[in-house]
Scaffold this active site. Structure first.
Site, PDB file in Angstrom:
ATOM      1  N   ASP A  30     -24.879 -48.506  15.709  1.00 61.31           N
ATOM      2  CA  ASP A  30     -25.537 -48.499  14.395  1.00 61.31           C
ATOM      3  C   ASP A  30     -25.713 -47.129  13.753  1.00 61.31           C
ATOM      4  O   ASP A  30     -26.748 -46.863  13.120  1.00 61.31           O
ATOM      5  CB  ASP A  30     -26.909 -49.179  14.487  1.00 61.31           C
ATOM      6  CG  ASP A  30     -26.807 -50.617  14.962  1.00 61.31           C
ATOM      7  OD1 ASP A  30     -25.681 -51.116  15.125  1.00 61.31           O
ATOM      8  OD2 ASP A  30     -27.861 -51.251  15.180  1.00 61.31           O
ATOM      9  N   LYS A 143     -22.905 -56.986  13.774  1.00 58.37           N
ATOM     10  CA  LYS A 143     -23.878 -57.792  14.522  1.00 58.37           C
ATOM     11  C   LYS A 143     -25.079 -58.107  13.629  1.00 58.37           C
ATOM     12  O   LYS A 143     -25.508 -57.279  12.837  1.00 58.37           O
ATOM     13  CB  LYS A 143     -24.335 -57.042  15.781  1.00 58.37           C
ATOM     14  CG  LYS A 143     -25.062 -55.712  15.526  1.00 58.37           C
ATOM     15  CD  LYS A 143     -25.334 -54.989  16.834  1.00 58.37           C
ATOM     16  CE  LYS A 143     -26.117 -53.697  16.631  1.00 58.37           C
ATOM     17  NZ  LYS A 143     -27.527 -53.913  16.299  1.00 58.37           N
ATOM     18  N   CYS A 176     -32.305 -51.166  18.946  1.00 59.14           N
ATOM     19  CA  CYS A 176     -30.944 -51.682  19.143  1.00 59.14           C
ATOM     20  C   CYS A 176     -30.261 -51.128  20.395  1.00 59.14           C
ATOM     21  O   CYS A 176     -29.521 -51.847  21.073  1.00 59.14           O
ATOM     22  CB  CYS A 176     -30.093 -51.405  17.912  1.00 59.14           C
ATOM     23  SG  CYS A 176     -30.701 -52.248  16.431  1.00 59.14           S
TER      24      CYS A 176
END
Length: 601
Positions: A30, A143, A176
């Site tokens: 990310d 995702k 995450c």
């Protein structure tokens, strides 16, 4: 247990972390504009400008790690958290809780921010920061959740490429990164976080999270730094962790060999095409030669480079391939390969001749008359895992594709690329087996060369006893593939039943294409046959998932009976090497690949 590895991070905590060749990956989580650049979702959420500056500062060590991973030849995955435009994959808890709890601002997921809609795919802020832009041969994973395995095909991405060991970096540490790290641990991967490449919006929680990764003597995994990874890469040869099987290293059409030459600029697609035109034999029917050269020129004109000026090419760029005659030139799988830079050269009646001037041959099923003993290796895909649109199949129920290649590794590269590509329409997509329909088989971090496999040898009246001895020697000799023999009765009987039922395939055609009153096979007989085959397939799959005495693979001789059973079941993947067929149930594709690669080493 010791793992064979050419490289190791000795300073990792709580112990040294090995980097096995062909099995190590870097996952960058990310590193999106929304999270690490000003005016994005991250800055809006962050309570402190100073803390956000620390998070933004992670780009540099992440880039250092990315460069090291690229040099070493690791599998590289970039994740992006975000949602489809209508937010149908975003649970209300994710938006409502944020909206009600946040007193500093009133923006939430899906609403318009300075860089477009927050955390929505396609928005400017959703994409990865420029410095870490993925290469075309690296994986981008979108995702919807915090964990990278939830509702994604990440497990399949990794096992399809043989990965067992993973480095992690990115944001945020406490959310995450931690979620994905824990998921990966549950899936059986060996995990190591690059502690100076992760951060978050609460220093106290981030510090505790970093300690958690390697706590309790490595209960979840390991921890090291980008500096240690970079230092190890600097001392190592370029591509050390990539895998080129020894007998393919000097093969000019092996995929990795071609790719490295294209990237280095020592080979052009045009020169490769000209060479093929001059040396193609009667068993190969080339497409329009003038058009082939025009396409080659277009590929050669691709001047894309990454941040370091290295040519940025897709994994199949400039790879020449052929099909057998049942493939239409407009078949979807051909178009998918061309979208990845592969070059469709034409058709062949002799796969052996085609592989002498190409990298792949696509066909529908292996038969003993075209035995892979003439080639190097073959892989028959799990039914419905790849599109058969535009292909004339032997029966309406057959939907497997066989890849003939110079090595199992090359077949693996092609399959792992194609299995992720989008299809042309919703109708076609409905026919493709979703990754969630394939069972998740845990990863064995030791790799097939160390852990070995459980194998069963196919037994039937047509299989000579000498074949049993041949297979046993394969697993007990000096071969790198270790094996433990398990009972074969159940898996053999269901396999044989599938072959017998396949003889009734015309009944399926009858039901779909003709009136029962004009044929010798009734609709009821057809339904009974289809039900019996469905039950046989279920029993076959169950035989691979019934405890410690169940096999990872069934080993059989290449014969009409065996190939007929594979086509009928469709639920299995098969690797063929020197007339020996390794068969595995649905979801075990990667284990078959692992074994096939090791057998060839």
């Amino acid at each position: 247990m010791t793992v064979d590895a050419p490289l190791c991070i000795e300073t990792a905590r709580p112990a040294a972390f090995p980097l096995p060749a062909g099995r190590t990956a870097l996952i960058i989580i990310d590193m999106q504009r929304d999270f690490v650049q000003e005016k994005g979702y991250g800055e809006i959420q962050c309570p402190s400008a100073e803390v956000f500056a620390q998070v933004s500062g992670l780009i540099k060590p992440c880039l250092d790690s990315l460069r090291a991973a690229r040099k070493l030849g690791m599998t590289i995955v970039h994740t992006r958290e975000g949602h489809v435009e209508d937010l149908s994959d975003c649970p209300p808890t994710k938006t409502d809780r944020q909206r009600g709890a946040n007193k500093r601002h009133f923006l939430t997921i899906g609403e318009e921010g300075p860089m477009g809609r927050l955390l929505v795919r396609g928005a400017y802020g959703h994409d990865i920061v420029d410095d870490l832009t993925p290469r075309k041969d690296e994986v981008i994973l979108d995702k919807p959740g915090k964990g990278s395995f939830f509702n994604t095909d990440l497990h399949e991405i990794l096992v399809a490429r043989g990965v067992t060991h993973i480095f992690f970096c990115g944001v945020t540490a406490e959310c995450c990164v931690a979620s994905t790290f824990r998921e990966a641990n549950d899936h059986g991967f060996e995990c190591c976080v690059l502690a100076d490449c992760i951060g978050g919006f609460n220093d106290l929680i981030v510090t505790a999270t970093k300690d958690m990764f390697c706590a309790y003597d490595g209960l979840l995994g390991y921890s090291t730094t980008s500096k240690d990874l970079v230092a190890a890469a600097q001392k190592a040869d370029t591509g050390l962790l990539g895998v080129i099987e020894p007998f393919c290293a000097n093969n000019s059409y092996a995929v990795q060999t071609l790719h490295s030459k294209y990237v280095a600029g020592t080979q052009t697609v045009t020169s490769m095409v000209n060479s093929i035109i001059q040396s193609a034999t009667d068993g190969v029917e080339l497409s329009d030669k003038e058009q082939l050269l025009k396409t080659a020129l277009v590929l050669d004109d691709d001047s894309s480079v990454d941040i370091d000026g290295v040519r940025n090419l897709a994994a199949l760029y400039g790879v020449p391939f052929y099909t057998t005659s049942e493939f239409s030139p407009t078949a979807l799988i051909i178009e998918q390969m061309k979208s990845q830079g592969a070059l469709y050269m034409g058709t062949t009646t002799s796969p052996k001749d085609a592989l002498s001037v190409g990298s792949f041959v696509l066909t529908t099923v292996i038969t003993p008359s075209s035995s892979p003993e003439q080639f190097v290796s073959a892989f028959t895909t799990t039914k419905n895992s790849l599109s058969t649109s535009g292909i004339t199949l032997s029966s309406p129920t057959a939907s497997t594709i066989t890849i003939l290649a110079h090595s199992i590794l090359d077949a693996r590269i092609l399959w792992s690329t194609l299995v992720r590509l989008p299809v042309a329409s919703d109708t076609e997509a409905a026919l493709i087996q979703h990754y969630r329909e394939r069972p998740i088989i845990y990863v064995d971090y030791r790799g097939a060369e160390n852990a070995g496999v459980r194998y069963a040898v196919y037994s039937s009246s047509d299989v000579p006893e000498s074949f049993q001895d041949t297979v046993d020697k394969l697993f007990t000799s000096a071969s790198r593939l270790k094996g433990r023999k398990v009972p074969a009765e159940v898996v053999s009987s269901t396999f044989a039943s599938a072959a017998k039922l396949a003889a009734c395939a015309e009944s399926v055609i009858t039901l779909e294409k003709a009136s029962p009153t004009t044929t010798t096979t009734s609709a009821m007989d057809t339904i009974k046959n289809m039900h019996a085959l469905s039950l046989t397939t279920a029993l076959f799959n169950k035989a691979f998932d019934s405890g410690i005495e169940s096999p990872d693979m069934l080993v059989a001789p290449l014969s009409d009976e065996v190939t007929t059973a594979i086509e009928a079941l469709g639920a299995c993947a098969a690797v063929v090497k020197n007339g020996i067929v390794f068969v595995a149930a649905k979801g075990y594709d990667a284990r078959v690949f692992d074994a096939g690669v090791v057998v060839q080493m």
